[in-house]
Design a protein around this motif. Structure first.
Motif, PDB file in Angstrom:
ATOM      1  N   TYR A 146       0.812  -1.213   0.000  1.00 48.13           N
ATOM      2  CA  TYR A 146       0.000   0.000   0.000  1.00 48.13           C
ATOM      3  C   TYR A 146       0.850   1.270   0.000  1.00 48.13           C
ATOM      4  N   ASN A 147       2.172   1.110  -0.120  1.00 43.85           N
ATOM      5  CA  ASN A 147       3.023   2.278  -0.270  1.00 43.85           C
ATOM      6  C   ASN A 147       2.967   2.789  -1.715  1.00 43.85           C
ATOM      7  N   GLU A 148       3.428   3.996  -1.895  1.00 44.69           N
ATOM      8  CA  GLU A 148       3.480   4.592  -3.227  1.00 44.69           C
ATOM      9  C   GLU A 148       4.361   3.748  -4.140  1.00 44.69           C
ATOM     10  N   ASN A 149       3.931   3.541  -5.379  1.00 42.89           N
ATOM     11  CA  ASN A 149       4.712   2.733  -6.320  1.00 42.89           C
ATOM     12  C   ASN A 149       6.069   3.361  -6.601  1.00 42.89           C
ATOM     13  N   SER A 150       7.078   2.513  -6.737  1.00 41.66           N
ATOM     14  CA  SER A 150       8.423   2.984  -7.048  1.00 41.66           C
ATOM     15  C   SER A 150       9.159   1.901  -7.814  1.00 41.66           C
ATOM     16  N   SER A 151       9.884   2.301  -8.859  1.00 42.36           N
ATOM     17  CA  SER A 151      10.653   1.314  -9.619  1.00 42.36           C
ATOM     18  C   SER A 151      11.793   0.744  -8.780  1.00 42.36           C
ATOM     19  N   LYS A 152      12.114   1.391  -7.657  1.00 41.61           N
ATOM     20  CA  LYS A 152      13.161   0.892  -6.772  1.00 41.61           C
ATOM     21  C   LYS A 152      12.742  -0.395  -6.065  1.00 41.61           C
ATOM     22  N   ASP A 153      11.473  -0.755  -6.157  1.00 42.84           N
ATOM     23  CA  ASP A 153      11.009  -2.008  -5.564  1.00 42.84           C
ATOM     24  C   ASP A 153      11.269  -3.201  -6.490  1.00 42.84           C
ATOM     25  N   PHE A 154      11.812  -2.927  -7.680  1.00 45.86           N
ATOM     26  CA  PHE A 154      12.150  -4.000  -8.611  1.00 45.86           C
ATOM     27  C   PHE A 154      13.669  -4.094  -8.775  1.00 45.86           C
ATOM     28  N   LEU A 155      14.129  -5.285  -9.099  1.00 51.15           N
ATOM     29  CA  LEU A 155      15.477  -5.433  -9.628  1.00 51.15           C
ATOM     30  C   LEU A 155      15.326  -5.417 -11.146  1.00 51.15           C
ATOM     31  N   LEU A 156      16.061  -4.516 -11.830  1.00 55.31           N
ATOM     32  CA  LEU A 156      15.824  -4.242 -13.252  1.00 55.31           C
ATOM     33  C   LEU A 156      17.073  -4.479 -14.083  1.00 55.31           C
ATOM     34  N   LEU A 157      16.875  -4.919 -15.310  1.00 52.25           N
ATOM     35  CA  LEU A 157      17.969  -5.102 -16.261  1.00 52.25           C
ATOM     36  C   LEU A 157      17.657  -4.284 -17.504  1.00 52.25           C
ATOM     37  N   TYR A 158      18.552  -3.358 -17.842  1.00 52.42           N
ATOM     38  CA  TYR A 158      18.328  -2.423 -18.952  1.00 52.42           C
ATOM     39  C   TYR A 158      18.167  -3.158 -20.274  1.00 52.42           C
ATOM     40  N   ASN A 159      17.220  -2.651 -21.106  1.00 48.49           N
ATOM     41  CA  ASN A 159      16.881  -3.337 -22.355  1.00 48.49           C
ATOM     42  C   ASN A 159      16.861  -2.395 -23.553  1.00 48.49           C
ATOM     43  N   GLY A 160      17.425  -1.178 -23.410  1.00 50.37           N
ATOM     44  CA  GLY A 160      17.568  -0.312 -24.565  1.00 50.37           C
ATOM     45  C   GLY A 160      16.553   0.816 -24.652  1.00 50.37           C
ATOM     46  N   VAL A 161      16.601   1.556 -25.772  1.00 48.29           N
ATOM     47  CA  VAL A 161      15.775   2.728 -26.028  1.00 48.29           C
ATOM     48  C   VAL A 161      14.703   2.402 -27.054  1.00 48.29           C
ATOM     49  N   LYS A 162      13.501   2.888 -26.816  1.00 48.32           N
ATOM     50  CA  LYS A 162      12.411   2.752 -27.792  1.00 48.32           C
ATOM     51  C   LYS A 162      11.829   4.137 -28.053  1.00 48.32           C
ATOM     52  N   ASP A 163      11.109   4.263 -29.156  1.00 47.56           N
ATOM     53  CA  ASP A 163      10.476   5.537 -29.498  1.00 47.56           C
ATOM     54  C   ASP A 163       9.442   5.908 -28.441  1.00 47.56           C
ATOM     55  N   ILE A 164       9.241   7.212 -28.242  1.00 43.97           N
ATOM     56  CA  ILE A 164       8.332   7.686 -27.204  1.00 43.97           C
ATOM     57  C   ILE A 164       6.891   7.210 -27.421  1.00 43.97           C
ATOM     58  N   THR A 165       6.536   6.901 -28.649  1.00 45.33           N
ATOM     59  CA  THR A 165       5.181   6.395 -28.925  1.00 45.33           C
ATOM     60  C   THR A 165       4.935   5.030 -28.277  1.00 45.33           C
ATOM     61  N   TYR A 166       5.979   4.414 -27.761  1.00 46.25           N
ATOM     62  CA  TYR A 166       5.850   3.116 -27.090  1.00 46.25           C
ATOM     63  C   TYR A 166       4.893   3.220 -25.900  1.00 46.25           C
TER      64      TYR A 166
END
Length: 443
Positions: free
Chosen positions: A73-93
């Motif tokens: 119930y805390n505010e969502n944060s990407s810091k709660d995930f372990l992440l692996l970078y996957n590159g750049v996509k167009d902003i329309t994504y």
């Protein structure tokens, strides 16, 4: 193949780290978060975005390796995930149907791509997921970040987004523990709206405002712009009718929503003081076992809510009132004060009216949404036959009998009266809040 090898390395480090620190992490949430940050720094250093990637106006994308969120119930944060970078996509994504606005972090809009194992529309089924922000987090497989400057330009310069004024959205303000989840389920049953129950994102707007020392009022153009663009990402299809039930904390923004989207349809729902406080205290007792705050923490809480108007509440101790009751009493009175200040023009409903006249309340509430068919009213009333939070962790907990003391209620009443609130009756009911809707007729 190269990406899969990176993924295996990340999973290997994750498993090794968790094995080495399992005993420590079981007893220390701070230790868990520290571990995640160190591991994420390592992954970003070796496999993260380069300088050119960071300067792009597109989407920086990370795949989710592990979900470490321990407090749903805390505010969502990407810091709660372990992440692996996957590159750049167009902003329309970010316009994909399975991509949802997730949070605001530092200088980025953060989006979530939902697992293909479920239909993205299922996230909007509040019978299954009472809280949208929890459902989004639990089904995230990719995190997407776009710089705030780039995202703001894209939304404001794109003809499709720039034309949105909010006329396709109904926005429910509420004080919490007041029947708002039930009302949202009633709307969902009509199948005429895409219902978003507690998206969480407006709470991120407040966090961003505090980090930037912004005044939280309708005259702050930067805050209005940010809130507009956040809401726009939830109501981006002009041919769809949306119903957003905000989290109760968003009462801080109650004077700003209409400024951000002038044609949005706002509604306010509240409940008498005694049952609201009783429900709040029981819920949080059951979840956390109680609250203990020092006087300095209490002052900080009050300042965070009121900003430069924190002198409205000068007393930080009241004889016979526990800190736990005090916190919830203060917050509730403040929400009602804010509603009186900013929501005088907004159609307003009371939970007590629902209890007294279910048919009349349902007809009146649906009428405000432009839904007048008798079949729709009957479908909406079917929500009354079940617990609207039966799929929520809140209702699965067995609440302790914390209760609300008379000194707390009297203190709330006295402070509310000082602020111009009309509080009366056995349950300390509020009068003169918003544009009262007349409830009449029975089924």
């Amino acid at each position: 193949n190269e990406y899969k090898s990176y993924l295996r390395v990340a999973e290997g480090f994750s498993g090794l780290g968790m094995a080495l620190t399992s005993s420590f992490l079981r007893h220390s949430l701070a230790g868990l978060r520290f571990f995640i940050r160190i591991l994420q720094i390592f992954l970003n250093a070796f496999f993260g975005p380069g300088k050119e990637d960071k300067e792009t106006d597109g989407c920086l994308c990370w795949n989710v390796v592990k979900d470490f969120k321990t407090r749903p119930y805390n505010e969502n944060s990407s810091k709660d995930f372990l992440l692996l970078y996957n590159g750049v996509k167009d902003i329309t994504y970010v316009e994909r149907n399975d991509v949802v606005l997730y949070s605001l972090e530092e200088d980025h809009f953060v989006f979530s791509r939902i697992t293909p194992k479920i239909n993205a529309n299922e996230l909007y089924d509040c019978d299954i997921h009472p809280f949208f922000y929890v459902a989004v987090h639990n089904h995230t497989v990719e995190i997407i970040k776009v710089g705030m400057g780039a995202m703001n330009r894209y939304l404001e310069e794109s003809g499709r987004f720039s034309q949105l004024r909010g006329d396709n959205c109904y926005f429910l303000h509420n004080i919490g523990r007041c029947g708002s989840t039930l009302a949202t389920n009633m709307v969902h049953r009509t199948k005429k709206f895409r219902v978003i129950s507690e998206p969480g994102l407006p709470l991120s707007v407040i966090t961003q405002a505090r980090l930037r020392n912004w005044a939280i009022n309708p005259d702050n153009e930067a805050l209005v712009r940010l809130l507009r663009n956040v809401i726009i990402m939830f109501i981006r299809d002009p041919d769809t009718q949306y119903f957003i039930k905000a989290r109760s904390n968003i009462m801080l923004l109650s004077g700003i929503v209409a400024k951000a989207l002038p044609q949005i349809h706002e509604i306010f729902l509240y409940r008498a003081l005694r049952p609201t406080l009783h429900s709040c205290v029981n819920m949080f007792c059951s979840l956390f076992g109680g609250v203990s705050l020092s006087p300095s923490s209490l002052r900080k809480l009050i300042h965070d809510y009121l900003g430069d108007r924190h002198d409205i509440f000068r007393r930080f101790r009241t004889e016979g009132v526990s800190e736990f009751e005090y916190v919830f009493g203060f917050i509730l009175i403040w929400k009602m004060y804010n509603a009186k200040q900013y929501l005088g023009h907004v159609p307003t409903f009371r939970y007590e009216d629902l209890l007294e006249d279910k048919g009349g309340f349902t007809r009146a509430f649906m009428k405000e949404l432009g839904v007048t068919g008798e079949d729709d009213v009957i479908r909406a009333m079917a929500a009354l036959d079940r617990d609207s939070q039966e799929n929520s962790q809140l209702s699965r907990k067995i609440p302790r009998k914390c209760g609300i003391t008379s000194p707390c209620l009297e203190w709330c009443k006295s402070e509310g009266v000082k602020l111009g609130l009309d509080i009366h009756g056995e349950d300390y009911q509020f009068r003169g809040i918003g544009k009262t809707v007349v409830i009449g007729g029975r089924m």
